[in-house]
Design a protein around this motif. Structure first.
Motif, PDB file in Angstrom:
ATOM      1  N   ALA A 157     -49.348   4.559  30.025  1.00 44.89           N
ATOM      2  CA  ALA A 157     -49.796   4.798  28.919  1.00 44.89           C
ATOM      3  C   ALA A 157     -51.039   6.036  29.445  1.00 44.89           C
ATOM      4  O   ALA A 157     -51.197   7.070  28.507  1.00 44.89           O
ATOM      5  N   VAL A 158     -51.763   5.857  30.631  1.00 47.04           N
ATOM      6  CA  VAL A 158     -52.496   6.847  31.064  1.00 47.04           C
ATOM      7  C   VAL A 158     -51.983   8.223  31.275  1.00 47.04           C
ATOM      8  O   VAL A 158     -52.304   9.228  30.699  1.00 47.04           O
ATOM      9  N   PHE A 159     -50.558   8.244  31.857  1.00 45.39           N
ATOM     10  CA  PHE A 159     -49.735   9.742  32.029  1.00 45.39           C
ATOM     11  C   PHE A 159     -49.597  10.276  30.612  1.00 45.39           C
ATOM     12  O   PHE A 159     -49.787  11.414  30.599  1.00 45.39           O
ATOM     13  N   ALA A 160     -49.222   9.393  29.666  1.00 45.71           N
ATOM     14  CA  ALA A 160     -48.665   9.809  28.412  1.00 45.71           C
ATOM     15  C   ALA A 160     -49.940  10.698  27.972  1.00 45.71           C
ATOM     16  O   ALA A 160     -49.816  11.663  27.017  1.00 45.71           O
ATOM     17  N   HIS A 161     -51.131   9.966  27.745  1.00 45.24           N
ATOM     18  CA  HIS A 161     -52.297  10.429  27.459  1.00 45.24           C
ATOM     19  C   HIS A 161     -52.709  11.663  27.771  1.00 45.24           C
ATOM     20  O   HIS A 161     -53.049  12.762  27.211  1.00 45.24           O
ATOM     21  N   GLU A 162     -52.801  11.813  29.170  1.00 51.10           N
ATOM     22  CA  GLU A 162     -53.113  12.986  30.042  1.00 51.10           C
ATOM     23  C   GLU A 162     -52.287  14.045  29.751  1.00 51.10           C
ATOM     24  O   GLU A 162     -52.751  15.245  29.494  1.00 51.10           O
ATOM     25  N   ILE A 163     -51.041  13.988  29.559  1.00 55.78           N
ATOM     26  CA  ILE A 163     -50.079  15.118  29.166  1.00 55.78           C
ATOM     27  C   ILE A 163     -50.365  15.517  27.875  1.00 55.78           C
ATOM     28  O   ILE A 163     -50.377  16.557  27.778  1.00 55.78           O
ATOM     29  N   CYS A 164     -50.643  14.557  27.102  1.00 59.06           N
ATOM     30  CA  CYS A 164     -50.775  15.038  25.673  1.00 59.06           C
ATOM     31  C   CYS A 164     -52.319  15.831  25.592  1.00 59.06           C
ATOM     32  O   CYS A 164     -52.167  16.839  24.765  1.00 59.06           O
ATOM     33  N   HIS A 165     -52.995  15.869  26.416  1.00 58.33           N
ATOM     34  CA  HIS A 165     -54.154  16.808  26.543  1.00 58.33           C
ATOM     35  C   HIS A 165     -53.687  18.027  26.958  1.00 58.33           C
ATOM     36  O   HIS A 165     -54.076  19.082  26.119  1.00 58.33           O
ATOM     37  N   SER A 166     -52.705  18.125  27.702  1.00 55.75           N
ATOM     38  CA  SER A 166     -52.273  19.529  28.079  1.00 55.75           C
ATOM     39  C   SER A 166     -51.361  19.990  26.913  1.00 55.75           C
ATOM     40  O   SER A 166     -51.625  21.414  26.739  1.00 55.75           O
ATOM     41  N   ILE A 167     -50.884  19.451  26.077  1.00 53.16           N
ATOM     42  CA  ILE A 167     -50.145  19.852  25.017  1.00 53.16           C
ATOM     43  C   ILE A 167     -51.330  20.515  23.692  1.00 53.16           C
ATOM     44  O   ILE A 167     -51.148  21.399  23.010  1.00 53.16           O
ATOM     45  N   LEU A 168     -52.152  19.490  23.598  1.00 56.95           N
ATOM     46  CA  LEU A 168     -53.088  19.721  22.287  1.00 56.95           C
ATOM     47  C   LEU A 168     -53.923  20.804  22.656  1.00 56.95           C
ATOM     48  O   LEU A 168     -54.446  21.519  21.709  1.00 56.95           O
ATOM     49  N   PHE A 169     -54.312  20.912  23.944  1.00 58.98           N
ATOM     50  CA  PHE A 169     -55.218  22.102  24.298  1.00 58.98           C
ATOM     51  C   PHE A 169     -54.542  23.403  23.870  1.00 58.98           C
ATOM     52  O   PHE A 169     -55.295  24.435  23.932  1.00 58.98           O
ATOM     53  N   SER A 170     -53.359  23.474  23.844  1.00 60.08           N
ATOM     54  CA  SER A 170     -52.394  24.903  23.409  1.00 60.08           C
ATOM     55  C   SER A 170     -52.732  25.126  21.835  1.00 60.08           C
ATOM     56  O   SER A 170     -52.278  26.161  21.267  1.00 60.08           O
ATOM     57  N   PHE A 171     -53.040  24.073  21.013  1.00 62.23           N
ATOM     58  CA  PHE A 171     -53.128  24.323  19.643  1.00 62.23           C
ATOM     59  C   PHE A 171     -54.104  25.316  19.191  1.00 62.23           C
ATOM     60  O   PHE A 171     -55.445  25.383  19.796  1.00 62.23           O
ATOM     61  N   PRO A 172     -53.898  26.155  17.902  1.00 63.70           N
ATOM     62  CA  PRO A 172     -55.082  26.962  17.800  1.00 63.70           C
ATOM     63  C   PRO A 172     -56.286  26.543  17.113  1.00 63.70           C
ATOM     64  O   PRO A 172     -57.285  27.170  16.917  1.00 63.70           O
ATOM     65  N   THR A 173     -56.102  25.150  16.762  1.00 65.78           N
ATOM     66  CA  THR A 173     -57.432  24.762  16.020  1.00 65.78           C
ATOM     67  C   THR A 173     -57.767  23.271  16.773  1.00 65.78           C
ATOM     68  O   THR A 173     -56.913  22.803  17.105  1.00 65.78           O
ATOM     69  N   PHE A 174     -58.971  22.917  16.368  1.00 66.45           N
ATOM     70  CA  PHE A 174     -59.424  21.685  16.884  1.00 66.45           C
ATOM     71  C   PHE A 174     -58.850  20.566  15.703  1.00 66.45           C
ATOM     72  O   PHE A 174     -58.245  20.749  14.599  1.00 66.45           O
ATOM     73  N   PRO A 175     -58.656  19.342  16.258  1.00 68.39           N
ATOM     74  CA  PRO A 175     -58.144  18.312  15.169  1.00 68.39           C
ATOM     75  C   PRO A 175     -58.968  18.225  14.013  1.00 68.39           C
ATOM     76  O   PRO A 175     -60.282  18.496  14.136  1.00 68.39           O
ATOM     77  N   PRO A 176     -58.646  17.624  13.023  1.00 69.53           N
ATOM     78  CA  PRO A 176     -59.681  17.192  11.812  1.00 69.53           C
ATOM     79  C   PRO A 176     -60.839  16.483  12.563  1.00 69.53           C
ATOM     80  O   PRO A 176     -60.840  15.359  13.276  1.00 69.53           O
ATOM     81  N   GLY A 177     -62.028  16.865  12.082  1.00 66.66           N
ATOM     82  CA  GLY A 177     -63.169  16.341  12.593  1.00 66.66           C
ATOM     83  C   GLY A 177     -63.903  16.967  13.781  1.00 66.66           C
ATOM     84  O   GLY A 177     -65.032  16.659  14.330  1.00 66.66           O
ATOM     85  N   GLY A 178     -63.172  18.206  14.128  1.00 65.54           N
ATOM     86  CA  GLY A 178     -63.662  18.919  15.461  1.00 65.54           C
ATOM     87  C   GLY A 178     -63.424  18.255  16.692  1.00 65.54           C
ATOM     88  O   GLY A 178     -62.752  17.325  16.738  1.00 65.54           O
TER      89      GLY A 178
END
Length: 256
Positions: free
Chosen positions: A130-151
């Motif tokens: 669970a920890v590894f999946a969460h941290e890898i997701c950080h690397s993926i989401l930081f490549s998005f051009p916008t913040f998630p809903p709510g900022g």
């Protein structure tokens, strides 16, 4: 009527999840992209036994998670954190305000992804995954051009939601609420504690898994064997709501 099916979260939290799912679908290839990542479970067919221990074991598990999430393991540096302080000194002695290390940390350093994790003498593989999946997701989401809903303040919650998107929602949802009873006859101590990892509550994980199942039409029968009682209950209640309110998912699919 009072028996009408409803989600297990407040209406504003339900609306945020739906909007956040739309954000993930928009940036990760829509429904077709979502279906590339089947739901994984804590079972041998998904995670075969590994004949190693310590950091070698963590590295092997990390590489398996990377392969399922379709990222390249060599793009990441995985390091154990320094040992944490044990706050229990004896039957009646505790270290006051002992710092609690994070289960995992993601950083971008020198053009590479760095993930650190908290090692333990008796590793909990489900928690580690669970920890590894969460941290890898950080690397993926930081490549998005916008913040998630709510900022930006919603980034950690959106990262947990991405864990569900990539098929690791059961691993994230199971340890989101854990009741532990302890007894140490040698020290003459006993007690209980509540532990959790992640940012979503267990009912929010249950909703996220239900939304994912409605989007993919996956067979979630294995959840009965591999999900905690709480997670399974929240999943079923939210699926019941989504089946009676199909317009919620239809609207999400039309937009993405």
């Amino acid at each position: 009527m009072f028996w009408r099916a409803k989600p297990t979260v407040a209406i504003e939290d339900f609306e945020w999840q739906m909007e956040a799912w739309g954000w993930l679908l928009e940036n990760l290839g829509g429904q077709a992209g979502l279906k590339l990542f089947p739901t994984r479970y804590p079972r041998r067919s998904d995670f075969p036994a590994i004949a190693s221990s310590g950091h070698e074991l963590a590295q092997a598990v990390f590489e398996t998670v990377c392969s399922y999430m379709k990222v390249i393991p060599s793009d990441y540096d995985l390091q154990p954190q320094a040992p944490s302080i044990d706050p229990k000194l004896g039957p009646l002695a505790l270290v006051k305000n002992a710092p609690r290390d994070p289960a995992g940390v993601y950083q971008r350093r020198n053009g590479r992804h760095l993930i650190t994790y908290a090692p333990t003498s008796k590793p909990n593989l489900e928690r580690l995954i669970a920890v590894f999946a969460h941290e890898i997701c950080h690397s993926i989401l930081f490549s998005f051009p916008t913040f998630p809903p709510g900022g930006s303040e919603m980034e950690e919650f959106a990262t947990d939601l991405a864990v569900v998107f990539f098929g690791f929602g059961v691993f994230g949802g199971n340890p989101s609420f854990q009741f532990n009873q302890t007894r140490d006859d040698g020290q003459g101590t006993q007690g209980w504690s509540i532990d959790r990892i992640g940012y979503l509550t267990q009912n929010e994980w249950g909703l996220a898994l239900a939304i994912r199942a409605a989007l993919t039409e996956d067979d979630m029968a294995p959840l009965a064997d591999h999900g905690s009682i709480g997670l399974l209950t929240h999943f079923k209640n939210n699926m019941k709501y989504l089946r009676k309110n199909r317009k919620e998912i239809s609207h999400l699919l039309k937009q993405h």
